[in-house]
Write an enzyme that holds these catalytic residues in place. Sequence first.
Site, PDB file in Angstrom:
ATOM      1  N   GLU A 177     -30.163  30.895 -15.544  1.00 46.24           N
ATOM      2  CA  GLU A 177     -29.822  30.218 -16.911  1.00 46.24           C
ATOM      3  C   GLU A 177     -31.451  30.011 -17.691  1.00 46.24           C
ATOM      4  O   GLU A 177     -32.335  29.626 -16.755  1.00 46.24           O
ATOM      5  CB  GLU A 177     -29.370  28.728 -16.847  1.00 46.24           C
ATOM      6  CG  GLU A 177     -27.824  28.782 -16.334  1.00 46.24           C
ATOM      7  CD  GLU A 177     -27.360  27.510 -16.234  1.00 46.24           C
ATOM      8  OE1 GLU A 177     -27.612  26.305 -17.054  1.00 46.24           O
ATOM      9  OE2 GLU A 177     -26.357  27.230 -15.400  1.00 46.24           O
ATOM     10  N   TYR A 220     -35.321  25.184 -18.093  1.00 46.66           N
ATOM     11  CA  TYR A 220     -35.160  24.834 -19.469  1.00 46.66           C
ATOM     12  C   TYR A 220     -36.385  24.250 -19.803  1.00 46.66           C
ATOM     13  O   TYR A 220     -36.848  24.071 -20.876  1.00 46.66           O
ATOM     14  CB  TYR A 220     -33.885  23.895 -19.753  1.00 46.66           C
ATOM     15  CG  TYR A 220     -32.629  24.460 -19.549  1.00 46.66           C
ATOM     16  CD1 TYR A 220     -31.780  25.048 -20.597  1.00 46.66           C
ATOM     17  CD2 TYR A 220     -32.111  24.530 -18.305  1.00 46.66           C
ATOM     18  CE1 TYR A 220     -30.892  25.714 -20.681  1.00 46.66           C
ATOM     19  CE2 TYR A 220     -30.765  25.284 -18.174  1.00 46.66           C
ATOM     20  CZ  TYR A 220     -30.271  25.959 -19.399  1.00 46.66           C
ATOM     21  OH  TYR A 220     -28.943  26.544 -18.974  1.00 46.66           O
ATOM     22  N   ASN A 245     -32.448  27.972 -13.012  1.00 46.61           N
ATOM     23  CA  ASN A 245     -32.083  27.588 -14.018  1.00 46.61           C
ATOM     24  C   ASN A 245     -33.129  26.954 -14.813  1.00 46.61           C
ATOM     25  O   ASN A 245     -33.839  25.720 -14.324  1.00 46.61           O
ATOM     26  CB  ASN A 245     -30.775  26.718 -13.896  1.00 46.61           C
ATOM     27  CG  ASN A 245     -29.755  27.514 -13.678  1.00 46.61           C
ATOM     28  OD1 ASN A 245     -29.534  28.638 -13.267  1.00 46.61           O
ATOM     29  ND2 ASN A 245     -28.604  26.719 -13.451  1.00 46.61           N
ATOM     30  N   HIS A 293     -19.441  25.401  -9.747  1.00 48.63           N
ATOM     31  CA  HIS A 293     -20.341  25.194 -11.037  1.00 48.63           C
ATOM     32  C   HIS A 293     -19.568  23.658 -11.537  1.00 48.63           C
ATOM     33  O   HIS A 293     -18.913  23.492 -12.336  1.00 48.63           O
ATOM     34  CB  HIS A 293     -20.268  25.963 -12.116  1.00 48.63           C
ATOM     35  CG  HIS A 293     -21.287  25.823 -13.127  1.00 48.63           C
ATOM     36  ND1 HIS A 293     -22.185  26.824 -13.416  1.00 48.63           N
ATOM     37  CD2 HIS A 293     -21.765  24.965 -13.756  1.00 48.63           C
ATOM     38  CE1 HIS A 293     -23.190  26.331 -14.378  1.00 48.63           C
ATOM     39  NE2 HIS A 293     -22.762  25.172 -14.504  1.00 48.63           N
ATOM     40  N   ARG A 299     -22.920  36.329 -15.622  1.00 45.07           N
ATOM     41  CA  ARG A 299     -22.673  35.210 -14.508  1.00 45.07           C
ATOM     42  C   ARG A 299     -21.650  34.252 -15.266  1.00 45.07           C
ATOM     43  O   ARG A 299     -21.637  33.947 -16.332  1.00 45.07           O
ATOM     44  CB  ARG A 299     -23.895  34.533 -14.560  1.00 45.07           C
ATOM     45  CG  ARG A 299     -23.758  33.370 -13.512  1.00 45.07           C
ATOM     46  CD  ARG A 299     -24.970  32.703 -13.375  1.00 45.07           C
ATOM     47  NE  ARG A 299     -24.902  31.218 -12.765  1.00 45.07           N
ATOM     48  CZ  ARG A 299     -25.115  30.123 -12.909  1.00 45.07           C
ATOM     49  NH1 ARG A 299     -25.907  29.827 -14.104  1.00 45.07           N
ATOM     50  NH2 ARG A 299     -24.930  29.061 -12.219  1.00 45.07           N
ATOM     51  N   GLU A 327     -26.923  24.041  -9.349  1.00 44.24           N
ATOM     52  CA  GLU A 327     -27.558  22.825  -9.691  1.00 44.24           C
ATOM     53  C   GLU A 327     -27.160  21.710  -8.986  1.00 44.24           C
ATOM     54  O   GLU A 327     -26.704  20.753  -9.640  1.00 44.24           O
ATOM     55  CB  GLU A 327     -27.559  22.504 -11.420  1.00 44.24           C
ATOM     56  CG  GLU A 327     -28.089  23.837 -12.055  1.00 44.24           C
ATOM     57  CD  GLU A 327     -28.415  23.100 -13.629  1.00 44.24           C
ATOM     58  OE1 GLU A 327     -28.191  22.150 -13.815  1.00 44.24           O
ATOM     59  OE2 GLU A 327     -29.270  23.974 -14.359  1.00 44.24           O
TER      60      GLU A 327
HETATM   61  C1  BGP Z   1     -27.279  23.337 -16.888  1.00 44.55           C
HETATM   62  C2  BGP Z   1     -25.920  23.697 -16.480  1.00 44.55           C
HETATM   63  C3  BGP Z   1     -25.223  24.527 -17.643  1.00 44.55           C
HETATM   64  C4  BGP Z   1     -25.476  24.080 -18.938  1.00 44.55           C
HETATM   65  C5  BGP Z   1     -26.846  24.133 -19.145  1.00 44.55           C
HETATM   66  C6  BGP Z   1     -27.454  23.433 -20.390  1.00 44.55           C
HETATM   67  O1  BGP Z   1     -27.832  22.149 -16.306  1.00 44.55           O
HETATM   68  O2  BGP Z   1     -25.912  24.386 -15.222  1.00 44.55           O
HETATM   69  O3  BGP Z   1     -23.904  24.176 -17.088  1.00 44.55           O
HETATM   70  O4  BGP Z   1     -24.823  23.027 -19.485  1.00 44.55           O
HETATM   71  O5  BGP Z   1     -27.597  23.379 -17.981  1.00 44.55           O
HETATM   72  O6  BGP Z   1     -27.592  22.033 -20.442  1.00 44.55           O
HETATM   73  P1  BGP Z   1     -26.837  21.045 -21.360  1.00 44.55           P
HETATM   74  O7  BGP Z   1     -25.393  21.380 -21.833  1.00 44.55           O
HETATM   75  O8  BGP Z   1     -26.710  19.665 -20.812  1.00 44.55           O
HETATM   76  O9  BGP Z   1     -27.623  20.970 -22.514  1.00 44.55           O
END
Ligand code: BGP
Length: 473
Positions: A374, A297, A295, A120, A76, A166
């Site tokens: 992500e 985290y 995405n 993006h 991607r 995002e």
């Molecule tokens: C998401 C974005 C990415 C990437 C990732 C990690 O929000 O789509 O581009 O940066 O997060 O976040 P960070 O770099 O703030 O740790």
Amino acid sequence: QVRPFPQDFLWGSASAAYQIEGAWNEDGKGPSVWDVFTKIEGTTYKGSNGDVAMDHYHRYREDIALMAEMGLKAYRFSVSWPRIYPSGHGEVNEAGLQFYDNLIDELLAHGIEPVLTLYHWDVPQALMDEYGAWESRRIIEDFDNYCITLFKRYGDRVKYWVSLNEQNYNTNHGFITAMHPPGVKDRKRFYQANHHAFLANAKVIDSFRHYVPHGKIGPSFAYSPAYPASSKPEDLLAFENAEEFTNYWWLDVYCLGQYPQIPLRYLEEQGLAPVFEEGDLELLRRGRPDFVGVNYYQTITYETNPLDGVAEGRMNTTGQKGSNQSTGMPGLFKTAANPNLETSNWDWAIDPIGLRIGMRRITSRYGLPVFITENGLGEFDKLEADDTVHDDYRIAYLRSHLLQCQQAMSEGVELIGYCSWSFTDVLSWLNGYQKRYGFVYIDRDETDARSLRRIKKLSFHWYREVIRTGGEH
Ligand code: BGP
């Protein structure tokens, strides 16, 4: 019973143009808002910017060779809008199109499925100057034209497309924390810009149906499923509010073509709701995607917040553990630490089960397939004397999340693929070059591009085995 990953599962990894390409003013590219914003003093971590980044623009062959060595099935990446239209609209820059032609052909030659993100965050600065970018309805047509150019050019070779990356996170920082361009704090403008982005998203999905009838498209949402801090009804209410305002506000518009009732009513009363024009709701309904790009985290835990409570927090952008401060909407909710979860050095809660919960919520509410676009762990990585990075912590993170993907699929979630964030190390928008995510280490720091040498981390070899064994590793 847990089933194996399907044969055609898209084992992937991800990146974004501004974070890796560099070559910020080469071959006719116009400046993006990030080229300008990062040069304003105090906007980025230690003044880092993407002028050179990882120099992927010149080294994409080397990077794709590493992907091929790993056995990656999907990659991607995003297209930089101002490479294609330096001033946002008008004359197309053939050299920009040619770069992505080469990139796509190189991927295909190695049997890697390209997953193309249309946006993006690097909107052309010219559109910011001309009409305030997402703050004007004019962007809907300009974005559609830019996307149609890409559909026509790459539609025969690219099957998977991501519309907006995002939108929620980007506009939150653009209009609430002021940490992304345009760098303002104004909730009314926040909701209006989002409304235009929703319309633009729906319009390009509608165009896509015509130009790429056999392709698949969806937005990538920064999804942090909400948890209540306790079983107190007040906290449960705060959790519900957070789900409505921070998740369903976006997901419902993308997937159902309508705004959720309760937050809409609240915003109308506050005078913050977006202004609708005739035909808007009908357009939103035409934008149903083929999948929800997730995405993921972390999960976020919420508790009750009084009317005079927390509104503005502070985000940990240094990697100094514990420096994150609670944020929220007064009278509705505020974030709370979750004592049951470990956190990264950037205070992000590590919660593999949360990913499964999130995918199940999407499946139940919208009945759409999920594509993890992500997922990964940002950490300080150290290059050791044996010239590699021993990132066992990253392996543990990714493995635990993949196990939950497998569980979710066995429970009925239709998961198309999984793109880790990220393939090589990249520039982190707010955290500079020291927050690393890649399978491939790149030798550079905030202001010094050094050798930009590519070095495989332990996780590189691990993920290769995962792919080779179809997820058994
Ligand atoms: C998401 C974005 C990415 C990437 C990732 C990690 O929000 O789509 O581009 O940066 O997060 O976040 P960070 O770099 O703030 O740790």
